[in-house]
Design a protein around this motif. Structure first.
Motif, mmCIF file in Angstrom:
data_model
loop_
_atom_site.group_PDB
_atom_site.id
_atom_site.type_symbol
_atom_site.label_atom_id
_atom_site.label_comp_id
_atom_site.label_asym_id
_atom_site.label_seq_id
_atom_site.Cartn_x
_atom_site.Cartn_y
_atom_site.Cartn_z
ATOM 1 N N ASP A 159 -19.788 13.732 -51.715
ATOM 2 C CA ASP A 159 -19.947 14.649 -50.578
ATOM 3 C C ASP A 159 -21.459 15.455 -50.377
ATOM 4 N N GLY A 160 -21.797 15.215 -49.496
ATOM 5 C CA GLY A 160 -23.175 15.956 -48.956
ATOM 6 C C GLY A 160 -24.158 14.712 -48.851
ATOM 7 N N VAL A 161 -24.145 13.285 -49.019
ATOM 8 C CA VAL A 161 -24.562 11.991 -49.102
ATOM 9 C C VAL A 161 -24.148 11.235 -48.049
ATOM 10 N N LEU A 162 -25.231 10.930 -46.850
ATOM 11 C CA LEU A 162 -24.380 9.795 -45.914
ATOM 12 C C LEU A 162 -25.334 8.220 -46.214
ATOM 13 N N GLU A 163 -24.349 7.447 -46.118
ATOM 14 C CA GLU A 163 -24.740 5.948 -46.104
ATOM 15 C C GLU A 163 -24.805 5.055 -44.716
ATOM 16 N N TYR A 164 -25.700 4.490 -45.226
ATOM 17 C CA TYR A 164 -26.270 3.779 -44.198
ATOM 18 C C TYR A 164 -26.194 2.166 -44.229
ATOM 19 N N PRO A 165 -25.409 1.496 -44.465
ATOM 20 C CA PRO A 165 -25.497 0.003 -45.084
ATOM 21 C C PRO A 165 -26.671 -1.174 -44.481
ATOM 22 N N LEU A 166 -27.445 -1.625 -45.108
ATOM 23 C CA LEU A 166 -28.615 -2.405 -44.621
ATOM 24 C C LEU A 166 -28.169 -3.628 -44.556
ATOM 25 N N ALA A 167 -27.598 -4.080 -46.252
ATOM 26 C CA ALA A 167 -27.885 -5.693 -46.183
ATOM 27 C C ALA A 167 -26.806 -6.113 -47.497
ATOM 28 N N ARG A 168 -26.271 -7.139 -46.929
ATOM 29 C CA ARG A 168 -25.455 -7.579 -48.116
ATOM 30 C C ARG A 168 -26.460 -9.068 -48.956
ATOM 31 N N ASP A 169 -26.049 -8.470 -50.381
ATOM 32 C CA ASP A 169 -26.868 -9.526 -51.219
ATOM 33 C C ASP A 169 -25.816 -9.869 -52.303
ATOM 34 N N PRO A 170 -25.581 -10.898 -52.119
ATOM 35 C CA PRO A 170 -25.272 -11.945 -52.828
ATOM 36 C C PRO A 170 -25.385 -12.612 -54.669
ATOM 37 N N PHE A 171 -25.158 -12.454 -54.985
ATOM 38 C CA PHE A 171 -25.403 -12.660 -56.620
ATOM 39 C C PHE A 171 -25.403 -13.862 -57.081
ATOM 40 N N ILE A 172 -26.462 -14.611 -57.677
ATOM 41 C CA ILE A 172 -26.049 -16.234 -57.635
ATOM 42 C C ILE A 172 -27.015 -16.580 -59.278
ATOM 43 N N LEU A 173 -27.341 -17.425 -59.367
ATOM 44 C CA LEU A 173 -27.397 -18.121 -60.402
ATOM 45 C C LEU A 173 -28.657 -18.105 -60.621
ATOM 46 N N VAL A 174 -29.258 -18.041 -62.132
ATOM 47 C CA VAL A 174 -30.878 -18.928 -61.572
ATOM 48 C C VAL A 174 -31.085 -19.770 -62.871
ATOM 49 N N ALA A 175 -31.764 -20.442 -63.225
ATOM 50 C CA ALA A 175 -31.769 -21.218 -64.306
ATOM 51 C C ALA A 175 -33.132 -21.776 -64.947
ATOM 52 N N PRO A 176 -33.022 -22.272 -65.573
ATOM 53 C CA PRO A 176 -34.122 -22.913 -66.127
ATOM 54 C C PRO A 176 -35.118 -24.870 -65.135
ATOM 55 N N LYS A 177 -35.944 -25.012 -65.018
ATOM 56 C CA LYS A 177 -35.688 -25.967 -63.247
ATOM 57 C C LYS A 177 -35.608 -27.407 -64.032
ATOM 58 N N GLY A 178 -34.498 -27.641 -63.418
ATOM 59 C CA GLY A 178 -33.600 -29.095 -64.339
ATOM 60 C C GLY A 178 -32.927 -29.388 -65.254
ATOM 61 N N LEU A 179 -32.318 -28.269 -65.014
ATOM 62 C CA LEU A 179 -31.559 -28.252 -66.663
ATOM 63 C C LEU A 179 -30.178 -28.836 -66.806
ATOM 64 N N THR A 180 -29.401 -28.262 -65.328
ATOM 65 C CA THR A 180 -28.544 -28.466 -65.027
ATOM 66 C C THR A 180 -28.629 -28.515 -63.359
ATOM 67 N N GLN A 181 -26.907 -29.642 -62.726
ATOM 68 C CA GLN A 181 -26.686 -29.768 -61.676
ATOM 69 C C GLN A 181 -25.544 -28.831 -61.300
ATOM 70 N N GLN A 182 -25.642 -28.846 -59.199
ATOM 71 C CA GLN A 182 -25.247 -28.059 -58.775
ATOM 72 C C GLN A 182 -23.517 -28.469 -58.598
ATOM 73 N N ASN A 183 -23.114 -29.445 -59.490
ATOM 74 C CA ASN A 183 -21.550 -29.648 -59.685
ATOM 75 C C ASN A 183 -21.025 -29.058 -60.905
ATOM 76 N N ASP A 184 -22.008 -29.416 -61.841
ATOM 77 C CA ASP A 184 -21.448 -28.915 -62.968
ATOM 78 C C ASP A 184 -22.735 -27.600 -64.008
ATOM 79 N N VAL A 185 -22.898 -26.105 -63.522
ATOM 80 C CA VAL A 185 -23.712 -25.375 -63.507
ATOM 81 C C VAL A 185 -24.147 -24.963 -65.065
ATOM 82 N N LEU A 186 -22.078 -24.246 -65.253
ATOM 83 C CA LEU A 186 -21.996 -23.813 -66.608
ATOM 84 C C LEU A 186 -22.266 -24.616 -67.657
ATOM 85 N N SER A 187 -21.682 -26.065 -67.238
ATOM 86 C CA SER A 187 -21.700 -26.890 -69.064
ATOM 87 C C SER A 187 -23.544 -27.248 -69.231
#
Length: 320
Positions: A159-187
């Motif tokens: 109440d008493g506050v108006l919201e103006y959406p600006l941008a959609r910011d999707p969540f992504i996964l970040v990992a140390p360089k070269g440790l995993t591949q696109q097709n099997d990231v979590l393993s």
């Protein structure tokens, strides 16, 4: 004089095609239809009398001439966008006081630019700027200690506050360089701990809620209050994390030591919004929100999609 057929729209389409390698994705980025994207590219190549893209490859690949032209085209577009954002004139001369809070994700680049733009209009105004995490910014706008706030949305109506959406910011996964591949990231990361944001932060609560929905129970070992410290730990190979493109781009010093991936489970995103006290409805929050959209497009979305083309259409503005 530019050759007939070399247009600003054509350059923007070429930039989008170079980043995404796909007519469909370039159409999403530019807001054009797929036939219009193809026509803009044909017009540009005809005007330049050379092929910029190897049309026989999927995803599309730039020709040597296209690679050379892209460097110049991106530089020209960047300067035009910067000029547009910095020449924005807002009618704020009537204000006697203005207090703004901005999420600390923007403090590297966008906040300084926003302040300089505002300063040109605040001729007789007491101006206050605060930078802080989203949960602190939202608390301040709710208790009316700020007139305007730019923050991640927590999804609640106030109440008493108006919201103006600006941008959609999707969540992504970040990992140390070269440790995993696109097709099997979590393993590929199973031997490393998950690095959490400090639990009081809004981004941490959003991530934890989504992990719970996915029934992912990750060991609770690290909880980091500083975004740059978290990214430094990822870069050093200490663990992996979930963040967003805003956070990733803020940590540019670590990009050569970090890989970024789409989430290997159900996608989700957060919304970056401008909030204003209801008694501030009108031109001021509207003008500031439009300026922020231009700054986000130029200094966050365009560089992020250039670095991570798979973000095209996922990281995007939310038009008013």
């Amino acid at each position: 004089m530019l050759s007939k057929g070399v247009t600003l729209r054509g350059l923007e389409v070429f930039e989008a095609l170079a980043a995404t390698g796909s007519v469909a994705q370039a159409a999403t980025v530019t807001g054009l239809s797929q036939p219009a994207v193809s026509q803009q590219l044909r017009n540009l190549e005809t005007a330049l009398a050379t092929d910029l893209i190897n049309h026989g490859k999927r995803p599309m690949r730039l020709t040597p001439a296209g690679q050379s032209f892209l460097v110049r085209a991106e530089a020209a577009l960047s300067q035009l966008r910067l000029a547009q954002s910095e020449l924005t004139v807002m009618d704020l001369a009537h204000l006697s006081a203005l207090s703004i809070g901005v999420i600390d994700d923007f403090e590297n680049d966008l906040t300084p630019r926003l302040v300089t733009i505002l300063a040109d209009s605040l001729t007789r105004c007491k101006f206050t700027l605060a930078t802080a995490p989203s949960h602190e910014i939202l608390r301040s706008i709710r208790d009316k200690s700020l007139h305007i706030a730019i923050s991640a949305s927590d999804g609640t109506m106030n109440d008493g506050v108006l919201e103006y959406p600006l941008a959609r910011d999707p969540f992504i996964l970040v990992a140390p360089k070269g440790l995993t591949q696109q097709n099997d990231v979590l393993s590929g990361l199973s031997h490393l701990p998950f690095l959490r944001y400090e639990r009081d932060q809004l981004i941490s609560r959003q991530i934890e809620a989504h992990l719970a929905r996915q029934k992912l129970n990750l060991a609770d070992r690290f909880e980091i209050g500083s975004h740059l410290a978290l990214m430094a730990m990822v870069a050093r190979g200490i663990g992996w994390a979930v963040t967003t493109p805003l956070g990733f781009m803020r940590a540019g010093r670590f990009h050569d030591q970090v890989d970024a991936f789409p989430l290997p489970f159900a996608p989700f995103s957060r919304t970056i919004s401008l909030y204003a006290s209801a008694d501030w409805a009108g031109n001021v929050p509207t003008d500031v929100s439009q300026t922020m959209r231009r700054l986000i497009q130029t200094h966050v979305i365009d560089p992020a999609v250039g670095h991570l083309p798979w973000l095209a259409g996922e990281l995007r503005l939310i038009e008013a």
